[in-house]
Every structure is written in C-alpha cells, then in structure tokens.
Design a protein around this motif. Structure first.
Motif, mmCIF file in Angstrom:
data_model
loop_
_atom_site.group_PDB
_atom_site.id
_atom_site.type_symbol
_atom_site.label_atom_id
_atom_site.label_comp_id
_atom_site.label_asym_id
_atom_site.label_seq_id
_atom_site.Cartn_x
_atom_site.Cartn_y
_atom_site.Cartn_z
ATOM 1 N N MET A 206 -8.349 123.878 16.935
ATOM 2 C CA MET A 206 -7.234 124.737 17.697
ATOM 3 C C MET A 206 -6.854 125.931 16.582
ATOM 4 O O MET A 206 -5.580 126.164 16.282
ATOM 5 C CB MET A 206 -5.915 123.943 17.854
ATOM 6 C CG MET A 206 -5.314 123.056 16.799
ATOM 7 S SD MET A 206 -3.744 122.355 17.530
ATOM 8 C CE MET A 206 -3.406 121.481 16.166
ATOM 9 N N ASP B 215 2.427 130.043 16.789
ATOM 10 C CA ASP B 215 1.243 129.113 17.023
ATOM 11 C C ASP B 215 1.492 127.574 16.881
ATOM 12 O O ASP B 215 0.632 127.076 16.443
ATOM 13 C CB ASP B 215 0.146 129.647 16.189
ATOM 14 C CG ASP B 215 -1.243 129.239 16.269
ATOM 15 O OD1 ASP B 215 -2.174 129.097 15.709
ATOM 16 O OD2 ASP B 215 -1.394 128.678 17.635
ATOM 17 N N LYS C 269 4.256 124.721 21.634
ATOM 18 C CA LYS C 269 4.636 125.943 22.604
ATOM 19 C C LYS C 269 6.012 125.877 23.342
ATOM 20 O O LYS C 269 6.404 126.849 23.700
ATOM 21 C CB LYS C 269 3.421 125.774 23.979
ATOM 22 C CG LYS C 269 2.035 125.592 23.391
ATOM 23 C CD LYS C 269 1.806 126.699 22.143
ATOM 24 C CE LYS C 269 0.445 126.050 21.259
ATOM 25 N NZ LYS C 269 0.499 127.116 19.940
ATOM 26 N N ASP D 36 0.490 132.976 20.121
ATOM 27 C CA ASP D 36 -0.919 132.500 20.473
ATOM 28 C C ASP D 36 -0.477 131.738 21.899
ATOM 29 O O ASP D 36 0.354 131.098 21.969
ATOM 30 C CB ASP D 36 -1.417 131.669 19.397
ATOM 31 C CG ASP D 36 -2.964 131.306 19.692
ATOM 32 O OD1 ASP D 36 -3.477 130.398 19.124
ATOM 33 O OD2 ASP D 36 -3.662 132.155 20.428
ATOM 34 N N ASN D 37 -1.709 131.520 22.437
ATOM 35 C CA ASN D 37 -1.522 130.300 23.629
ATOM 36 C C ASN D 37 -0.585 130.963 24.785
ATOM 37 O O ASN D 37 -0.160 129.723 25.353
ATOM 38 C CB ASN D 37 -1.354 128.964 23.102
ATOM 39 C CG ASN D 37 -2.311 128.881 21.716
ATOM 40 O OD1 ASN D 37 -1.910 128.495 20.619
ATOM 41 N ND2 ASN D 37 -3.696 128.748 21.903
ATOM 42 N N GLU E 198 -9.875 129.852 21.875
ATOM 43 C CA GLU E 198 -10.763 129.851 20.787
ATOM 44 C C GLU E 198 -11.927 128.852 21.142
ATOM 45 O O GLU E 198 -11.976 127.907 21.694
ATOM 46 C CB GLU E 198 -9.960 129.336 19.644
ATOM 47 C CG GLU E 198 -9.400 127.992 19.896
ATOM 48 C CD GLU E 198 -7.958 128.086 19.851
ATOM 49 O OE1 GLU E 198 -7.524 129.237 20.409
ATOM 50 O OE2 GLU E 198 -7.021 127.257 19.683
HETATM 51 MG MG LIG Z 1 -2.708 128.548 18.969
#
Ligand SMILES: [Mg+2]
Ligand SMILES: O=C(NCCCCCn1ccc2cnccc21)c1cc(-c2ccc(F)cc2)cc(O)c1O
Length: 214
Positions: free
Chosen positions: A40, A141, A144, A169-170, A199
C-alpha cells in the motif's frame, strides 16, 4: 522464520537501490511491488501527482500521516528545499522500524522526523514538542476514517497555514467519503480531484488536493 512484507520491501531497497539516492529507493520499491507483491505505497502513478503538488507548494514544513515503509516519505523529502522538514506519523512500530531503515538508505534522515503514535494523540503535541509553527503541506495516507477528524484537529490546533495544502490519498479506494464531502462543500477549502489508479492496479483511485483558505 517467515519475513514480513515490509521486511521484504526493505530487502528489495537494500539489494537494488543506491545508498543516498532517494529516487533509486522509490524505483526499487515500485519495481518490487509491481512484480513481486502488492503493497500500500502511494505508488508510481499517484506518486507523479504527489511530486507535482509538492513541487508546486515547495513546502518548508510537511506533515505526513501514515509512513508505512517510507515510500512517500522518501518521495516527498527528495523534492524538498535544503532546510525544509518533514514530520511523519506512524502508528505501527513494526512499520516504523522498516521505514527508518528505508529513510536511512535514501540518506534523508536530516530532513525527516518519524514519530510513532496515533494522529489523534500526536497532532495536539506537534507545536510544543517539535516546535512546529504551521504546515505548508499535509499528506493524508493513514486510516481513512481519520482523515476528517484529523483535518478538524489540525485546523483547531492552528497547524495549517493560510494557503496550506491538504493532499489525501485513497479518496476513492478504499475511500474517504465523509472527508471528500467536507472538503468539497466547505467554503474554507478549494478542492481539486486528481483521478488516477490504486497503486500497481487498474482500479480507480485518486488524490484530493484541498487548499486551506483560512
Ligand atoms: Mg494510501
Ligand atoms: O489502509 C491504508 N492505509 C493506512 C494503513 C494504516 C495506517 C495506520 N496509521 C498510520 C499512521 C497513523 C496515525 N494515526 C492513526 C493511524 C495511523 C491503505 C489501504 C489501501 C488498500 C488496501 C486494500 C485494498 F484492497 C485496496 C486499497 C491502499 C492505500 O493506499 C492505503 O493507504
């Protein structure tokens, strides 16, 4: 005994990257995770977007939430001006042990301070303990479901300067729906979505860049 994925990533760095060459560290991790086993890291595709935002902001102080093996830590720090500093928070001590060695291999120890603990506990201490005035860039990151509460905490602690940038991110995969809703609807942020892929995969994901208007 069985090695862990972070240990195998460190091995790939030590075998394939040149000491003191951060970009070769980034390349070695991407090659390993693309060919041997997924991990990740923000990765090479989203990493290029990260690079462009870092270069545009040209930050003196950066906060990263979620170090893992140090891939994005090294990627960001390799682009910082000479006296700039990056503080990265990592909750998992096993990840921190690996990340410290990846950061050392890249030769970036002087620019990076890795702090172990949870964001909820550490963010309120950053000013007094680390002499931080305010961050120019925050890279989210970590968990979440912590993106939104930690953004509010960073604001409350006066840790984000006017014009400072949050880069998350994400936001699609695994996703941070409450965070996205907040930064996209708040009059105090100017948000922009950079569509990309998770990724090392073809799954959609992306980065959300939000400028704090103060
Ligand atoms: Mg991430
Ligand atoms: O979970 C992710 N990252 C967070 C890892 C844990 C962070 C813990 N942590 C670190 C600092 C810290 C400070 N305070 C509190 C907690 C803290 C993540 C997951 C995926 C992913 C996984 C499976 C899949 F099928 C698809 C996508 C992809 C990513 O790019 C990710 O980043």
């Amino acid at each position: 005994t069985q090695s862990t994925r972070p240990q195998r990533i460190l091995g790939a760095v030590q075998q394939n990257a040149t000491r003191g060459d951060p970009r070769s560290v980034v390349r070695a991790i991407d090659q390993y995770c693309r060919s041997q086993e997924w991990a990740m890291n923000v990765g090479d595709e989203k990493g290029c977007i990260l690079d462009s935002v870092v270069s545009e902001v040209n930050p003196s102080t950066v906060l990263e939430l979620g170090t893992y093996c140090g891939y994005s830590t090294v990627r960001i720090a390799s682009l910082l001006p000479p006296h700039a500093k990056l503080i990265t928070l990592e909750f998992n001590p096993k990840f921190a042990v690996i990340a410290r060695q990846v950061i050392a291999w890249a030769g970036l120890e002087d620019k990076i301070q890795l702090v172990e603990g949870s964001s909820g506990d550490l963010i309120p201490k950053l000013k007094e303990q680390f002499g931080v005035k305010a961050f120019d860039l925050v890279f989210l990151d970590h968990w979440k479901d912590r993106y939104l509460p930690d953004t509010k905490l960073i604001e409350e602690c006066g840790l984000l300067r006017k014009g400072g940038v949050l880069l998350a991110d994400n936001v699609i995969c695994p996703g941070a729906p409450e965070y996205l809703e907040f930064v996209r609807s708040s009059p105090r942020y100017e948000s922009q979505y950079f569509k990309s892929h998770l990724e090392y995969t073809k799954v959609e994901d992306g980065l959300e860049k939000s400028v704090f208007l103060g």
